[in-house]
Every structure is written in structure tokens, then in C-alpha cells.
Design an enzyme around this catalytic site. Sequence first.
Site, mmCIF file in Angstrom:
data_model
loop_
_atom_site.group_PDB
_atom_site.id
_atom_site.type_symbol
_atom_site.label_atom_id
_atom_site.label_comp_id
_atom_site.label_asym_id
_atom_site.label_seq_id
_atom_site.Cartn_x
_atom_site.Cartn_y
_atom_site.Cartn_z
ATOM 1 N N GLY A 196 43.043 14.435 -9.797
ATOM 2 C CA GLY A 196 44.179 15.347 -9.652
ATOM 3 C C GLY A 196 44.511 15.995 -10.988
ATOM 4 N N GLY A 197 45.795 16.373 -11.115
ATOM 5 C CA GLY A 197 46.233 17.038 -12.346
ATOM 6 C C GLY A 197 46.067 16.167 -13.573
ATOM 7 N N GLY A 431 23.249 41.605 -32.173
ATOM 8 C CA GLY A 431 24.613 41.094 -32.141
ATOM 9 C C GLY A 431 24.662 39.594 -32.367
ATOM 10 N N ALA A 432 23.593 38.913 -31.960
ATOM 11 C CA ALA A 432 23.577 37.456 -32.132
ATOM 12 C C ALA A 432 23.479 37.098 -33.617
ATOM 13 C CB ALA A 432 22.415 36.855 -31.353
HETATM 14 C C1 HXC Z 1 50.339 4.249 -6.733
HETATM 15 C C2 HXC Z 1 48.166 3.539 -6.633
HETATM 16 C C3 HXC Z 1 47.718 4.843 -6.894
HETATM 17 C C4 HXC Z 1 48.687 5.856 -7.083
HETATM 18 C C5 HXC Z 1 46.007 3.575 -6.705
HETATM 19 N N1 HXC Z 1 47.087 2.799 -6.495
HETATM 20 N N2 HXC Z 1 46.367 4.830 -6.929
HETATM 21 N N3 HXC Z 1 49.471 3.255 -6.558
HETATM 22 N N4 HXC Z 1 49.979 5.521 -6.999
HETATM 23 N N5 HXC Z 1 48.342 7.117 -7.377
HETATM 24 C C6 HXC Z 1 47.113 1.355 -6.250
HETATM 25 C C7 HXC Z 1 46.627 0.975 -4.857
HETATM 26 O O1 HXC Z 1 47.664 1.094 -3.919
HETATM 27 C C8 HXC Z 1 46.224 -0.468 -5.104
HETATM 28 O O2 HXC Z 1 47.423 -1.239 -5.188
HETATM 29 C C9 HXC Z 1 45.649 -0.425 -6.503
HETATM 30 O O3 HXC Z 1 46.200 0.734 -7.120
HETATM 31 C C10 HXC Z 1 44.146 -0.282 -6.537
HETATM 32 O O4 HXC Z 1 43.777 0.792 -5.730
HETATM 33 P P1 HXC Z 1 42.557 0.715 -4.685
HETATM 34 O O5 HXC Z 1 42.651 1.908 -3.807
HETATM 35 O O6 HXC Z 1 42.518 -0.626 -4.047
HETATM 36 O O7 HXC Z 1 41.332 0.841 -5.655
HETATM 37 P P2 HXC Z 1 39.960 1.595 -5.441
HETATM 38 O O8 HXC Z 1 39.389 1.263 -4.092
HETATM 39 O O9 HXC Z 1 39.148 1.283 -6.623
HETATM 40 O O10 HXC Z 1 40.310 3.149 -5.458
HETATM 41 C C11 HXC Z 1 40.777 3.718 -6.614
HETATM 42 C C12 HXC Z 1 41.237 5.166 -6.313
HETATM 43 C C13 HXC Z 1 42.192 5.147 -5.093
HETATM 44 C C14 HXC Z 1 40.019 6.022 -6.023
HETATM 45 C C15 HXC Z 1 41.910 5.688 -7.570
HETATM 46 O O11 HXC Z 1 43.189 4.151 -5.317
HETATM 47 C C16 HXC Z 1 42.869 6.442 -4.880
HETATM 48 O O12 HXC Z 1 42.293 7.365 -4.284
HETATM 49 N N6 HXC Z 1 44.118 6.542 -5.318
HETATM 50 C C17 HXC Z 1 44.905 7.717 -5.129
HETATM 51 C C18 HXC Z 1 44.433 8.776 -6.041
HETATM 52 C C19 HXC Z 1 45.314 9.971 -5.949
HETATM 53 O O13 HXC Z 1 45.211 10.737 -4.998
HETATM 54 N N7 HXC Z 1 46.226 10.065 -6.903
HETATM 55 C C20 HXC Z 1 47.150 11.118 -6.975
HETATM 56 C C21 HXC Z 1 46.390 12.201 -7.661
HETATM 57 S S1 HXC Z 1 47.369 13.587 -7.838
HETATM 58 P P3 HXC Z 1 47.522 -2.787 -4.841
HETATM 59 O O14 HXC Z 1 48.990 -3.040 -4.694
HETATM 60 O O15 HXC Z 1 46.747 -2.992 -3.569
HETATM 61 O O16 HXC Z 1 46.936 -3.524 -6.002
HETATM 62 C C22 HXC Z 1 47.932 13.411 -9.357
HETATM 63 C C23 HXC Z 1 48.797 14.522 -9.729
HETATM 64 C C24 HXC Z 1 48.927 14.615 -11.197
HETATM 65 O O17 HXC Z 1 47.676 12.514 -10.032
HETATM 66 C C25 HXC Z 1 49.600 15.911 -11.465
HETATM 67 C C26 HXC Z 1 49.784 16.155 -12.890
HETATM 68 C C27 HXC Z 1 50.405 17.465 -13.148
#
Ligand code: HXC
Length: 542
Positions: A196-197, A431-432
Amino acid sequence: MPDLNEDAIRTPQNSADKKPHPKKIRPVSESITKYRTLRSQAEAGGPPERIEAQKKRGKLTARERIAYLLDEGSFQEVGLLVQSRCTDFGIKDKGIQGDGVVTGFGKVNGRPVAVFSQDFTQLGGSLGLAHARKIASMMDMARDAGVPVVGILDSGGARIQEGVDSLDGYGEIFYRNTQASGKIPQISVIVGPCAGGAVYSPALTDFVFMVKGISNMFVTGPEVVKAATGEEVDFETLGGSHTHASKSGVCHFVANSEPDCFRQVKELLSFLPCNSSEPAPAIETKDSHDRKVPLLEKLCEMDPRKPYRVHHIVWWLADDHKFMEVHHDYAKNIVIGFIRLGGQVVGVIANNPSHMAGALDINASDKAARFIRFLNCFNIPILTLVDVPGYWPGVAQEHGGIIRHGAKLLYAYSEATVPKVSLVLRKAYGGAYIAMSSKYLRGDFNFSLPSAEIAVMGPRGAIEILYSRQIKEAKDEERDELKARLAKEYSDKFASPYQTASTGSIDEVIEPASARATLIDAFQLLRNKKRRDSGGPGNIPL
Ligand code: HXC
């Protein structure tokens, strides 16, 4: 000095009343015990099963990573006991230690560095408000103290439970990345997901490291890609280390393992000053100033159309033959990186004839321009090795904006006020030639080998334009001979360094084997070069 033991605290030395105070003072050991318990709880990180899962993937924990990076015993943590204030989704009860990130200061090879390391074992290293504030405040301290920041990223991104607070947290970090840019070196180490971001913080820093098999970076993951465009792609192909090192150019260094990655980060830091007010760290070298470079004599004798890897020349010139290449797999037609010459750090930009004949294209222009701007920010002199036949032709390049991207290179060299020394190895056309740190972009010393060809264009292209009528009118059986004669005449007149040297655009044609000594002397002379004040920011074509 009295000992600070319990008795000494309870019983001031000069007190007439030697009787201990009853009850009121709590035993010191109790507070220390509490402190130590809190500390070890916080240091433990996430639950054991999460730590085990981390290990099973071949990943280190947040604290192990810091230990690999820093000199032993040098880490001073800041914010160990910070907790999230979020009360939604039971976050408070989860007791996320340090809100899922370890922050502080330490030393790398005796020099100071600030570090943050996200802890994937606690809520996936996700970024909540307190987590973001810890990073932001550490970055503020780093900027005030003038020390580099190394960010170790292993995170699921914005903490979903904290809603917009976590997005705002990213905003605070992006702002600080930008404010610190060009003032302190910023390095991002991606050792897990970065989605993501969140990817934009590393993208705003100076150098990005990734580790094969465990690092991913993407704005939208495979599932969103499939839903939006129908394309099916896996994590590694979409945003793994190979993709970003060779295709997108987001990643500058790839490591085979985490320990290897931190070794590379330490090596990179050894070339960098702590901040933009300091010179880059010079060291004593045992490599002789006068060491000959026979390879350059060979180059002068070689067929000018034969490709070669310019890395060999960089290795031969550099102190102890050491070259830390940056962006090794991206835009291989230009080679960039750090060497030392006579102990002084120098940034190298070199056309590489073994790839696309060393021609400049969109990616090469971007790669070199960004590096030149980094060097200029951090007082690192620039060595340019020129062997460039021109810009890479084609519709894709024109439509892709080679005009706009090529302009970045001109801009970056013109803007740079650090010492600039160039050496034309072979071709420097059109130019290069101008773009590669030429005299009129304010190169300080522009040298050339005797074999160099410096001209508006190569002989073959030039005669087709200059003598098109004669060539067309020549009898078929005489045409090749005519062309060869015209090309030789052109080469004798233009395709040598002497015409350019006679106008002063080349300062000196040098003895090839003595190039190392010549370059060391040139940079030594320019060591205290007075840098022009740019008079405020310009508007680089982006
Ligand atoms: C809260 C999160 C989390 C999140 C993971 N966890 N991402 N908790 N917010 N963004 C937690 C899970 O619930 C889990 O908690 C633990 O972390 C491990 O995650 P798993 O999914 O079991 O691990 P894995 O299978 O290795 O997958 C990792 C992952 C997946 C690929 C990162 O967790 C995932 O897709 N997460 C969401 C990613 C996402 O979409 N993030 C938002 C992006 S947008 P427990 O309690 O079970 O231990 C963004 C915007 C930023 O970031 C903008 C900036 C301007």
C-alpha cells in the site's frame, strides 16, 4: 565518593542522626525489579508462536536485526515502553510492546546511526499512531543530531484497527523523509511485506535494500490486481527483490540473506558522511598512488566497436580494487557506485559498452541523475568515465519521454557543485558527450585517453549526411571504398581527442597507464573546492 548503596542513601554521611529512617523509603531493589520486569516483557516482542512463525520463514526478529546492524553494546533504545492509546478492537489488551516498533540510536563501525525496526510478530508490524510517532520522533532527533537513519521495514502497513490515525501517521513519516532528504542519509531495509502507501517512505529515502525470498513491495497486492485488471501474478513476480532491482528500479541492493543484507548496509554507510555538513569519511590507504593501470593501454589498442564491461576499469582505478556498485541489475548500460581514490570517497558514473553499447536511455538517465544528486547533497566528488555512442534510438524511447528523462542528467550534472572529474575512455558523441559531465556543464577536470573519439556523431553516420549525394551517385562497385575513405578522413579530423583538446573542452589527453595517479591528484587538488551557492531550489524536470 560514598558508594551508592542502600545505607549510603538512607544515611547521609554528615548526619548527626545515624539512625536509619524507618519504613518511608521503599527498597531500591523493588523499583529496579519492576523496571527490569517491564523491560524484559517489552524486549520479548510478540507471542512465542508468532516469533516461531517468523523464524520458520527464515526471518530474524526486529531486535536481532538491530544487533546485526549495530556495533555490539552500542544500542540506546528510545520509546521501549510506549503503548498504543487505541481502545478499539481490544488493541489495549493485546499489550503490543513498544507499539510494534523498536527505535533508538547506536553505532556502526564507531559512527553514529539512528534506527527503527518494525516487529512483525506484533500485529504484523502494522503502523498505528504511537508506532508512527516513535519513528517520527526518532527521525527528528536524527536530523537534529545529524546522523543517518536506517529503517528496517517488516509490516502489514496501516493498522486497520486505528483507522485514519494510522494513515496520518504515515503522512508524518513521509513529511520527515522529505525534510531530512539531502540533509542526512536515509536507508530503507525491506525484510518482509511493505504494501500500500507504506512503500512511499522507502521510495523517499536514498537507498533501498531487499532480501531474496522474503521482501515484497507493492501498492496493490495480487488480489487487487486480479480484481482490477484480470492479471494473475504472484507476490514475488509482482513485487519481489528481483522485480524491483531489475525492472522498476525501486531497489538498489539485493542480498541473499538478512545477515548479508546488514553487512552490505554497513559497507554502504562506510562511504557516507553522517550529514550534509560533513565531508565523506576518508581513510588511509596502502594502495600506491602511482599504481599503473595497464588495462587502459589495452583499451586504447582495442577495436573501438568491441564491447567491454566498464566494471573492470573501475576496479583497476579504485583503491584496493574495491567498488561498491549501486543498482547493479537496473539500467546496466550505465554503472554507478562508490570507490575510494587515494583514500577519498568518490562516486562513479560510467557508461557500460557491454550493455546497449553504453548508450543513454530513459532508465540510465534516471539512475545516474538520482545518484549524482545524492553525491552532490553529501559532498562526495564525482568521477565520470565516458564511453557513449549517443542516445538509444526508437519510438519507445521517444514516446516514453527520453527528452524529459535525458534532461534530468543534464540538470543533475549542471547543478552539482562537488568536484567533477571526467575521463573519456573511447566514444563521446553528440548530446550524450555533453550530458556526461562535459566542460560546459562545469566539469572541473575533463581528461581523455589518446584513443578517444569526440565528435558530433560517429564517422559512419556523419558521412551518410555530409556526403549523401556523392555516395548515392557513386558506382555500386566503388561505393564501399568511397565510404571507407570518407569515414577515415572524418575520423582523422574529428574522431580523436585532439580537436577537442585544442579548444580547451578537454583539459588534457593523458597517459593511459598513469590514469589512477592523474585522477587521485585531480581530486586531491579539488578537495577544498569552493562550492557555488545555487541561490535556492531549481525545478528539475521530473
Ligand atoms: C492490523 C495486521 C495488519 C494490518 C497484518 N496484521 N496486517 N493488523 N493491520 N494492516 C496482523 C494480522 O491480523 C495477524 O494478527 C498478524 O498481523 C500477522 O498477519 P498474517 O496475515 O497472519 O500474516 P501473513 O500470512 O504473513 O500475511 C502478511 C500480510 C497480510 C501479507 C501482510 O497480513 C496482509 O495482507 N495484511 C494486510 C495488508 C494490507 O492490506 N495493509 C493495508 C495496506 S494499505 P494476529 O493477531 O493473528 O497475530 C496501507 C495504507 C498506507 O498500508 C497509506 C499510507 C499513506
